[in-house]
Design a protein around this motif. Sequence first.
Motif, PDB file in Angstrom:
ATOM      1  N   ASP A 239     -38.434   3.386  90.697  1.00 49.57           N
ATOM      2  CA  ASP A 239     -39.129   4.606  90.276  1.00 49.57           C
ATOM      3  C   ASP A 239     -40.339   4.887  91.155  1.00 49.57           C
ATOM      4  N   ALA A 240     -40.985   3.835  91.624  1.00 50.82           N
ATOM      5  CA  ALA A 240     -42.143   4.008  92.504  1.00 50.82           C
ATOM      6  C   ALA A 240     -41.739   4.661  93.821  1.00 50.82           C
ATOM      7  N   THR A 241     -40.523   4.393  94.307  1.00 52.04           N
ATOM      8  CA  THR A 241     -40.063   5.045  95.541  1.00 52.04           C
ATOM      9  C   THR A 241     -39.788   6.525  95.307  1.00 52.04           C
ATOM     10  N   ARG A 242     -39.440   6.882  94.084  1.00 52.71           N
ATOM     11  CA  ARG A 242     -39.117   8.286  93.784  1.00 52.71           C
ATOM     12  C   ARG A 242     -40.366   9.129  93.559  1.00 52.71           C
ATOM     13  N   GLU A 278     -39.556 -13.190  92.342  1.00 52.17           N
ATOM     14  CA  GLU A 278     -39.555 -13.500  93.774  1.00 52.17           C
ATOM     15  C   GLU A 278     -38.207 -13.182  94.420  1.00 52.17           C
ATOM     16  N   ASP A 279     -37.115 -13.309  93.664  1.00 50.29           N
ATOM     17  CA  ASP A 279     -35.791 -12.970  94.199  1.00 50.29           C
ATOM     18  C   ASP A 279     -35.707 -11.476  94.505  1.00 50.29           C
ATOM     19  N   VAL A 280     -36.269 -10.662  93.608  1.00 51.70           N
ATOM     20  CA  VAL A 280     -36.265  -9.211  93.805  1.00 51.70           C
ATOM     21  C   VAL A 280     -37.132  -8.848  95.011  1.00 51.70           C
ATOM     22  N   LYS A 281     -38.310  -9.467  95.098  1.00 52.23           N
ATOM     23  CA  LYS A 281     -39.223  -9.187  96.217  1.00 52.23           C
ATOM     24  C   LYS A 281     -38.583  -9.557  97.555  1.00 52.23           C
ATOM     25  N   LEU A 282     -37.839 -10.652  97.581  1.00 47.76           N
ATOM     26  CA  LEU A 282     -37.242 -11.149  98.822  1.00 47.76           C
ATOM     27  C   LEU A 282     -36.306 -10.134  99.453  1.00 47.76           C
ATOM     28  N   VAL A 283     -35.570  -9.400  98.636  1.00 49.14           N
ATOM     29  CA  VAL A 283     -34.525  -8.500  99.164  1.00 49.14           C
ATOM     30  C   VAL A 283     -34.880  -7.030  99.027  1.00 49.14           C
ATOM     31  N   PHE A 284     -36.043  -6.726  98.464  1.00 48.95           N
ATOM     32  CA  PHE A 284     -36.399  -5.329  98.162  1.00 48.95           C
ATOM     33  C   PHE A 284     -36.348  -4.440  99.395  1.00 48.95           C
ATOM     34  N   SER A 285     -36.993  -4.839 100.474  1.00 50.54           N
ATOM     35  CA  SER A 285     -37.038  -4.023 101.677  1.00 50.54           C
ATOM     36  C   SER A 285     -35.662  -3.914 102.338  1.00 50.54           C
ATOM     37  N   ASP A 286     -34.900  -5.021 102.365  1.00 51.28           N
ATOM     38  CA  ASP A 286     -33.572  -5.018 102.988  1.00 51.28           C
ATOM     39  C   ASP A 286     -32.617  -4.073 102.267  1.00 51.28           C
ATOM     40  N   VAL A 287     -32.775  -3.949 100.961  1.00 44.43           N
ATOM     41  CA  VAL A 287     -31.890  -3.101 100.163  1.00 44.43           C
ATOM     42  C   VAL A 287     -32.347  -1.642 100.166  1.00 44.43           C
ATOM     43  N   LYS A 299     -43.859  10.365 108.904  1.00 45.91           N
ATOM     44  CA  LYS A 299     -43.174  10.111 110.172  1.00 45.91           C
ATOM     45  C   LYS A 299     -44.093  10.404 111.359  1.00 45.91           C
ATOM     46  N   ALA A 300     -44.848  11.519 111.246  1.00 49.36           N
ATOM     47  CA  ALA A 300     -45.736  11.907 112.341  1.00 49.36           C
ATOM     48  C   ALA A 300     -46.861  10.896 112.541  1.00 49.36           C
ATOM     49  N   SER A 301     -47.312  10.273 111.466  1.00 48.18           N
ATOM     50  CA  SER A 301     -48.399   9.299 111.558  1.00 48.18           C
ATOM     51  C   SER A 301     -47.927   7.916 111.976  1.00 48.18           C
ATOM     52  N   GLY A 302     -46.599   7.741 112.123  1.00 48.12           N
ATOM     53  CA  GLY A 302     -46.072   6.464 112.593  1.00 48.12           C
ATOM     54  C   GLY A 302     -45.891   5.414 111.512  1.00 48.12           C
ATOM     55  N   VAL A 303     -45.986   5.806 110.254  1.00 46.94           N
ATOM     56  CA  VAL A 303     -45.767   4.859 109.153  1.00 46.94           C
ATOM     57  C   VAL A 303     -44.287   4.514 109.061  1.00 46.94           C
ATOM     58  N   THR A 304     -43.966   3.244 108.862  1.00 48.33           N
ATOM     59  CA  THR A 304     -42.578   2.808 108.779  1.00 48.33           C
ATOM     60  C   THR A 304     -42.124   2.676 107.329  1.00 48.33           C
ATOM     61  N   HIS A 305     -40.805   2.653 107.170  1.00 45.90           N
ATOM     62  CA  HIS A 305     -40.235   2.457 105.832  1.00 45.90           C
ATOM     63  C   HIS A 305     -40.699   1.135 105.244  1.00 45.90           C
ATOM     64  N   ALA A 306     -40.683   0.091 106.066  1.00 51.60           N
ATOM     65  CA  ALA A 306     -41.051  -1.240 105.582  1.00 51.60           C
ATOM     66  C   ALA A 306     -42.505  -1.278 105.109  1.00 51.60           C
ATOM     67  N   LEU A 309     -42.720   0.353 101.652  1.00 54.23           N
ATOM     68  CA  LEU A 309     -42.147  -0.501 100.613  1.00 54.23           C
ATOM     69  C   LEU A 309     -43.026  -1.720 100.349  1.00 54.23           C
ATOM     70  N   ALA A 310     -43.664  -2.239 101.380  1.00 58.59           N
ATOM     71  CA  ALA A 310     -44.587  -3.361 101.190  1.00 58.59           C
ATOM     72  C   ALA A 310     -45.766  -2.946 100.311  1.00 58.59           C
ATOM     73  N   GLN A 311     -46.229  -1.719 100.487  1.00 58.45           N
ATOM     74  CA  GLN A 311     -47.309  -1.199  99.647  1.00 58.45           C
ATOM     75  C   GLN A 311     -46.863  -1.085  98.194  1.00 58.45           C
ATOM     76  N   ILE A 312     -45.621  -0.627  98.000  1.00 58.38           N
ATOM     77  CA  ILE A 312     -45.097  -0.518  96.631  1.00 58.38           C
ATOM     78  C   ILE A 312     -45.011  -1.887  95.980  1.00 58.38           C
ATOM     79  N   LEU A 313     -44.570  -2.903  96.730  1.00 61.30           N
ATOM     80  CA  LEU A 313     -44.495  -4.257  96.181  1.00 61.30           C
ATOM     81  C   LEU A 313     -45.864  -4.762  95.714  1.00 61.30           C
ATOM     82  N   LYS A 314     -46.918  -4.356  96.424  1.00 60.57           N
ATOM     83  CA  LYS A 314     -48.264  -4.795  96.053  1.00 60.57           C
ATOM     84  C   LYS A 314     -48.786  -4.091  94.806  1.00 60.57           C
ATOM     85  N   THR A 315     -48.371  -2.839  94.627  1.00 61.57           N
ATOM     86  CA  THR A 315     -48.922  -2.050  93.524  1.00 61.57           C
ATOM     87  C   THR A 315     -48.125  -2.186  92.229  1.00 61.57           C
TER      88      THR A 315
END
Length: 318
Positions: A239-242, A278-287, A299-306, A309-315
């Motif tokens: 939901d955080a990605t949406r 931890e299992d969910v965190k391990l594969v979150f970005s890959d999935v 995209k213009a600012s050079g921010v990557t998908h990873a 998603l890393a920011q979402i994992l922290k929040t």
Amino acid sequence: MSTQKLIPNFDTCYEKATAIFEETRKVILDKETVLLKVLMTILAKGHVLIDDVPGVGKTTLALAFSKALNLSYHRLQFTPDVLPSDIVGFSMYNKKTEEFEYREGAAFCNLFLADEINRTSPKSQSALLELMEEGQVTIDGVTHYLPNPFFVIATQNPIGSIGTQLLPESQLDRFMSCLTMGYPSKTQEINILKGRNSTNPLHSVQQIATIDDLLQMQDVVQQIYMNDPIYQYIINLVDATRNHPMIQIGVSPRGSLALMNMAKAAAFLKDRDFVVPEDVKLVFSDVCAHRIILDTRSKASGVTHAQVLAQILKTVNP
């Protein structure tokens, strides 16, 4: 020491899976994380997309798994002139029998390596999409089923756009995980050169399991236990990605299912019959990285998908 498991045949399957991983390590040196995640995807009944530059061992990886698991294996180099019939097969008229006979395409195997999938036409990509999603194809009104198990390891080169056709989001969503192998370090590359000096390491890969063993491992992974807080954690992440300000399109429900199944496989390969955060965190970005679309400003600012998603994992707290 591992605790007693409630799932039948868990320990036997875990030992087999560990042996498969150790066997593939003979060939793919110092890439344990990638090997583990490919194995997770196979155990979770998914398909893998490897997004990387040529020559880093993608084909070797697929061959190593096919030998260790005794799987039938086909490789197709995707080029602009590859036709859908090359992948799914076609009917040919037999003069002797005066009937049309079906000839199987390259995808009719257990492990199909689709090399440089973004260099073929959208029509051929769509033909593979049907096979990946349905496990079958209909030719001239007759349905033909793929072998079980069936999974695709597809590769694409992220550098250079000449002669390439970007995969549509609908097809990217069919890949359970998207991985990157990366260049080896200097020490790793020296070991690769030494290993290839006199013989091909692939010749040393032994069969560890049978197709029946793999099907049993997949069945055990499906039975891995998840409690309600873990389900809620997965949905909160999705939901955080949406609703993230930098993401234009978030993870679909198919992505939620993929995250659940990959987390189960991760728990299994850690010798547990239950999932932890931890299992969910391990594969979150890959999935999820290949399932989201960033907005134009990101995209213009050079921010990557990873990074997003890393920011979402922290929040999002488990």
